[in-house]
Design a protein around this motif. Structure first.
Motif, PDB file in Angstrom:
ATOM      1  N   UNK A   1      46.050  43.264  32.443  1.00  0.00           N
ATOM      2  CA  UNK A   1      46.999  42.820  33.242  1.00  0.00           C
ATOM      3  C   UNK A   1      46.069  42.214  34.397  1.00  0.00           C
ATOM      4  N   UNK A   2      45.238  43.240  34.934  1.00  0.00           N
ATOM      5  CA  UNK A   2      44.453  42.648  36.146  1.00  0.00           C
ATOM      6  C   UNK A   2      43.465  41.574  35.866  1.00  0.00           C
ATOM      7  N   UNK A   3      42.878  41.618  34.632  1.00  0.00           N
ATOM      8  CA  UNK A   3      41.796  40.553  34.285  1.00  0.00           C
ATOM      9  C   UNK A   3      42.617  39.283  33.877  1.00  0.00           C
ATOM     10  N   UNK A   4      43.886  39.347  33.524  1.00  0.00           N
ATOM     11  CA  UNK A   4      44.613  38.124  33.289  1.00  0.00           C
ATOM     12  C   UNK A   4      44.918  37.481  34.805  1.00  0.00           C
ATOM     13  N   UNK A   5      45.436  38.469  35.723  1.00  0.00           N
ATOM     14  CA  UNK A   5      45.562  37.896  37.063  1.00  0.00           C
ATOM     15  C   UNK A   5      44.540  37.267  37.720  1.00  0.00           C
ATOM     16  N   UNK A   6      43.265  37.902  37.417  1.00  0.00           N
ATOM     17  CA  UNK A   6      42.124  37.297  38.329  1.00  0.00           C
ATOM     18  C   UNK A   6      41.887  36.161  37.594  1.00  0.00           C
TER      19      UNK A   6
ATOM     20  N   UNK B   1      38.667  39.145  46.370  1.00  0.00           N
ATOM     21  CA  UNK B   1      38.957  40.487  46.901  1.00  0.00           C
ATOM     22  C   UNK B   1      39.583  41.397  45.809  1.00  0.00           C
ATOM     23  N   UNK B   2      40.024  40.877  44.645  1.00  0.00           N
ATOM     24  CA  UNK B   2      40.255  41.900  43.475  1.00  0.00           C
ATOM     25  C   UNK B   2      39.020  42.463  42.695  1.00  0.00           C
ATOM     26  N   UNK B   3      37.941  41.638  42.910  1.00  0.00           N
ATOM     27  CA  UNK B   3      36.750  41.699  41.896  1.00  0.00           C
ATOM     28  C   UNK B   3      36.441  43.344  41.903  1.00  0.00           C
ATOM     29  N   UNK B   4      36.194  44.055  43.020  1.00  0.00           N
ATOM     30  CA  UNK B   4      36.115  45.385  43.062  1.00  0.00           C
ATOM     31  C   UNK B   4      37.018  46.402  42.305  1.00  0.00           C
TER      32      UNK B   4
ATOM     33  N   UNK C   1      44.169  25.207  49.837  1.00  0.00           N
ATOM     34  CA  UNK C   1      44.947  26.157  48.783  1.00  0.00           C
ATOM     35  C   UNK C   1      43.834  26.836  47.878  1.00  0.00           C
ATOM     36  N   UNK C   2      42.817  25.958  47.462  1.00  0.00           N
ATOM     37  CA  UNK C   2      41.847  26.434  46.464  1.00  0.00           C
ATOM     38  C   UNK C   2      41.102  27.537  47.028  1.00  0.00           C
ATOM     39  N   UNK C   3      40.649  27.418  48.043  1.00  0.00           N
ATOM     40  CA  UNK C   3      39.922  28.514  49.030  1.00  0.00           C
ATOM     41  C   UNK C   3      40.643  29.757  49.148  1.00  0.00           C
ATOM     42  N   UNK C   4      42.087  29.669  49.411  1.00  0.00           N
ATOM     43  CA  UNK C   4      42.786  30.836  49.606  1.00  0.00           C
ATOM     44  C   UNK C   4      42.812  31.689  48.253  1.00  0.00           C
ATOM     45  N   UNK C   5      43.180  30.991  46.977  1.00  0.00           N
ATOM     46  CA  UNK C   5      43.142  31.442  45.792  1.00  0.00           C
ATOM     47  C   UNK C   5      41.789  32.159  45.432  1.00  0.00           C
TER      48      UNK C   5
ATOM     49  N   UNK D   1      36.115  48.309  38.741  1.00  0.00           N
ATOM     50  CA  UNK D   1      36.614  49.759  38.650  1.00  0.00           C
ATOM     51  C   UNK D   1      37.286  50.115  37.289  1.00  0.00           C
ATOM     52  N   UNK D   2      38.385  48.849  37.092  1.00  0.00           N
ATOM     53  CA  UNK D   2      39.352  48.929  35.878  1.00  0.00           C
ATOM     54  C   UNK D   2      39.220  47.621  35.040  1.00  0.00           C
ATOM     55  N   UNK D   3      38.101  48.147  34.354  1.00  0.00           N
ATOM     56  CA  UNK D   3      37.625  46.950  33.335  1.00  0.00           C
ATOM     57  C   UNK D   3      38.345  46.685  32.060  1.00  0.00           C
ATOM     58  N   UNK D   4      39.296  47.800  31.831  1.00  0.00           N
ATOM     59  CA  UNK D   4      40.000  47.560  30.743  1.00  0.00           C
ATOM     60  C   UNK D   4      41.593  47.263  30.974  1.00  0.00           C
ATOM     61  N   UNK D   5      41.708  46.832  32.258  1.00  0.00           N
ATOM     62  CA  UNK D   5      43.179  46.546  32.618  1.00  0.00           C
ATOM     63  C   UNK D   5      43.247  45.201  32.516  1.00  0.00           C
TER      64      UNK D   5
END
Length: 397
Positions: free
Chosen positions: A36-41, A23-26, A13-17, A30-34
């Motif tokens: 919501x995306x930062x919180x999700x990552x 996968x979301x790093x690119x 589970x840890x490896x999957x997360x 590109x969207x450093x000021x997003x």
């Protein structure tokens, strides 16, 4: 060191997360000021690290590699606190609110939980834990100076974050509908289960303060809440993302099934000038297959238009109207009868061009489904052969 079955589940589970986070790093770059995306990552990173550090084998390995007894405890507790703060931060940024209010709440959340992580490290450094306790750490050191404060700090911080997130999810769910509402209604109890986890452990700690022993709450009862909380949490986040796609796929499959009779009737109709691209059903998404099938059906109907006989339609309409009494159903049945008759005429005769007063054939996407359904009507079957005079067919009907 080998991973037992329980540790293997943590690592998978840890490896999957962590993989999803990577996968979301690119997109994050590109969207450093997003926010919501930062919180999700951040949530994915914290959850992945928590699963790996909390594995029984990892706890033992951390203690041995560092040479510090119970070093894994502050690591797991700090990661747990970071996960709790990231969960709350994601809900704050996910829920619609004025931008300034969201930024203020986000800063408060990051500051509070950042300081809590720092406090956990400082309190562990100040305390003393000479006996290794991989499973009963909370209960065993519940009365040890500084360590008891560390335990209460992380449990309280997590409980507050999870309770707040649960309340926010419930309030937000009253304002939205559909899959988002379903996801929020699943997330709320998931967070409440974690609150129960914290309460059980705090109860065991408090019992030690009063000279009682409820250690089974720490090593037997509370760990059983981890699995349902994880499953509900994942489901709650997945439903708003995959639910609409699943609904669209289901709708497309249902419409494909409803259009099957019309497709079988018209798929071999020559359509000069129209380009047909083969779409194998086994490797084509249902929505794409549905669009291609509708386009092909419209091309077939357009190709049959010169062969349509308004007399066939009028006779079929009178017969259907007499049998059903439903004007809309009779109109669709008449169109279907005229189409099948035109298909037969196309194979044997030259085009028959109807006058300008010929009722137009259906052209809107939702008209194809009732047209397909009406093909099973006896009226349509009796009018499908153009050699049968319409009046005679209507008389027999």
């Amino acid at each position: 060191m080998t991973s037992g079955p329980s540790s293997l589940g943590f690592y998978v589970y840890g490896a999957m997360l962590l993989l999803v986070c990577a996968l979301k790093i690119p997109a994050l770059l590109r969207r450093r000021h997003d926010t919501l995306l930062r919180a999700a990552c951040l949530l994915l990173l914290a959850a992945g690290c928590l699963m790996i550090f909390a594995a029984p084998d990892s706890i033992t390995a951390l203690n041995r590699l560092t040479g510090i007894t119970n070093f894994a405890a502050p690591v797991v507790y700090a990661t747990t606190t970071a996960f709790a703060g990231a969960s709350l931060l994601l809900i704050i940024n996910w829920r619609p609110a004025p931008p300034e209010r969201t930024r203020r709440a986000s800063r408060l959340c990051v500051t509070a939980y950042g300081l809590t992580v720092l406090a956990i490290a400082v309190l562990f450094w100040a305390g003393d834990t000479p006996t290794e306790q991989p499973t009963l750490f909370d209960a065993h050191y519940a009365t040890t100076p500084f360590i008891r404060e560390m335990i209460v700090t992380y449990l309280t911080a997590q409980g507050v974050a999870m309770m707040t997130a649960s309340i926010l999810c419930l309030r937000w769910s009253r304002e939205v509908h559909g899959w988002l509402r379903a996801g929020l209604r699943v997330l709320a109890p998931a967070y409440l289960i974690i609150v129960c986890y914290d309460v059980l452990r705090l109860t065991a700690v408090t019992a030690r303060w009063t000279g009682h022993h409820l250690d089974f709450l720490v090593d037997e009862i509370s760990p059983r809440l981890a699995a349902p909380a994880s499953v509900l949490g994942i489901l709650g986040f997945v439903l708003p993302l995959l639910g609409p796609r699943l609904a669209d796929t289901t709708r497309a499959v249902r419409q494909l099934r409803q259009l099957a009779p019309l497709w079988r009737a018209l798929r071999d109709t020559p359509t000069p000038g129209a380009i047909r691209v083969p779409l194998p059903w086994w490797r084509t998404p249902p929505a794409v297959l549905l669009t291609g099938r509708k386009t092909a059906l419209y091309d077939a109907i357009l190709a049959l238009t010169p062969y349509c006989d308004p007399a066939v339609r009028e006779a079929a309409h009178r017969t259907a109207l007499r049998h059903t009494g439903d004007a809309a159903h009779a109109a669709v049945t008449a169109d279907a009868a005229m189409l099948l008759a035109a298909r037969e005429r196309q194979r044997t005769t030259t085009p028959h061009r109807p006058p300008d007063t010929t009722p137009p054939l259906p052209h809107r996407p939702h008209d194809l489904i009732p047209l397909s359904r009406s093909l099973s009507s006896p009226v349509v079957q009796n009018f499908r052969h153009p050699r049968t005079p319409p009046q005679k067919a209507a008389h027999h009907e």
